[in-house]
Scaffold this motif. Structure first.
Motif: not given
Length: 353
Positions: A170-176, A181-192
């Motif tokens: 269940k990816p929370l962040l789409q790849p891009q 540069e400095k997101p408030k919540i650091a998440l890794d992009a993922a695919i299903d």
């Protein structure tokens, strides 16, 4: 009687003059031999002259130091003209026969040494069938995988080249590629995509992107939409429709639409209509099964209904007409818990009771 005894041999042998002549010749030879004393004189035609050993030795020594000058040799023979064999044109038949014999000998030699010639090839040069088909993922279970993904942000340039992001159910962040540069919540992009599927990734590439893209200079998410990278939509990677990878729809990977299995449940019929017999099949008492291929979308409606295995006599059309009225409980992707469209084959039976 006395006269007969005194007659010469010629008188007695008058009837044979040849014998008489031979007798006379023999008598003369005997007489000559007795006069000369040498039997070889009459054979050689001259008297045999004997020399002393000293005279013979003197002549040999004189010939060594003072050889006799002989007159120059004069050739009295004349050349005889002979036909030139190279000037004569050969017969085409003889040329053909000669060429056939040479070719036959060469073929026999090659046939005799055919095994020896094969042994010369080193084992390292053995060729095998090379598979140049495009890459396709292998399903870990029976059946096809199906699915894909794509995305983009309506950029003018094609998507950037890069490596794949990590895989999550269940990816929370789409790849891009244009990262904050400095997101408030650091998440890794993922695919299903299923974790047990090996994808052709290259982790040495500098950024996340589409593997087969030619753009490796300017960062771009591609000409698609709905997030993600590529020319598709809905947050995946590639030209498909979904949050998976590659061409196809509904996430995952494999191309085309999702298939039942590998984490996708089968749709269930919740409303059906009995297919009617055609008049032609009823009169002929014709029975059988029609295989219908269709896509059950995320709402449970049949789409793209077509005949996969025909039966004939108008029953194929009756089967399509009935299946279009069916309603299904849609398939569920067990990783996300969301309904997904799938492609299935459905059997419609025609029986006379």
């Amino acid at each position: 009687m006395a006269n007969d005894l005194l007659n010469p041999p010629e008188a007695e042998t008058g009837a044979n003059p040849g014998a008489n002549a031979a007798f006379r010749s023999g008598s003369q030879t005997s007489a000559a031999s007795s006069e000369t004393g040498h039997e070889l004189d009459s054979f050689l035609g001259k008297a045999f002259e004997e020399k002393s050993i000293w005279a013979d030795l003197f002549e040999n020594v004189h010939d060594v130091f003072f050889p006799t000058k002989l007159p120059p040799l004069e050739l009295t023979s004349k050349p005889i003209p002979v036909a030139d064999p190279m000037a004569v044109k050969r017969s085409p038949l003889s040329i053909a026969i000669s060429a056939g014999i040479n070719i036959g000998v060469l073929l026999l030699v090659l046939f005799a040494f055919r095994h020896q010639i094969a042994k010369v090839i080193p084992p390292s040069l053995k060729m095998s069938n090379v598979d140049i088909a495009p890459w396709k993922p292998l399903t870990p279970k029976a059946g096809n995988i199906g699915g894909g993904g794509g995305g983009g942000s309506h950029d003018i340039l094609s998507a950037s080249k890069g490596h794949l992001p990590k895989i999550e159910p269940k990816p929370l962040l789409q790849p891009q590629v244009l990262q904050v540069e400095k997101p408030k919540i650091a998440l890794d992009a993922a695919i299903d995509v299923q974790k047990n599927i090996k994808l052709p990734d290259n982790p040495n590439l500098p950024n996340i992107g589409v593997l087969n893209s030619s753009n490796n200079v300017v960062l771009s998410n591609g000409q698609g939409s709905g997030g993600g990278i590529g020319n598709g939509k809905n947050g995946g990677l590639g030209n498909g429709n979904g949050n998976g990878y590659g061409p196809g729809t509904g996430g995952n990977v494999g191309g085309g639409i999702r298939q039942v299995g590998n984490g996708v449940t089968a749709p269930k019929v919740i409303y059906s209509v009995e297919a009617e017999f055609s008049d032609e099949a009823r009169r002929a008492k014709y029975e059988g099964e029609v295989t219908i291929s269709l896509i059950v979308d995320a709402q449970g409606n049949p789409q793209n209904v077509r005949v996969a295995h025909a039966l004939g006599m108008g029953l194929d059309e009756k089967a399509i007409e009935a299946v279009k009225q069916y309603r299904f409980k849609p398939s569920i992707d067990q990783k996300t818990g969301k309904p997904v469209p799938v492609q299935i084959n459905f059997l419609v039976n025609f029986r006379l009771y």
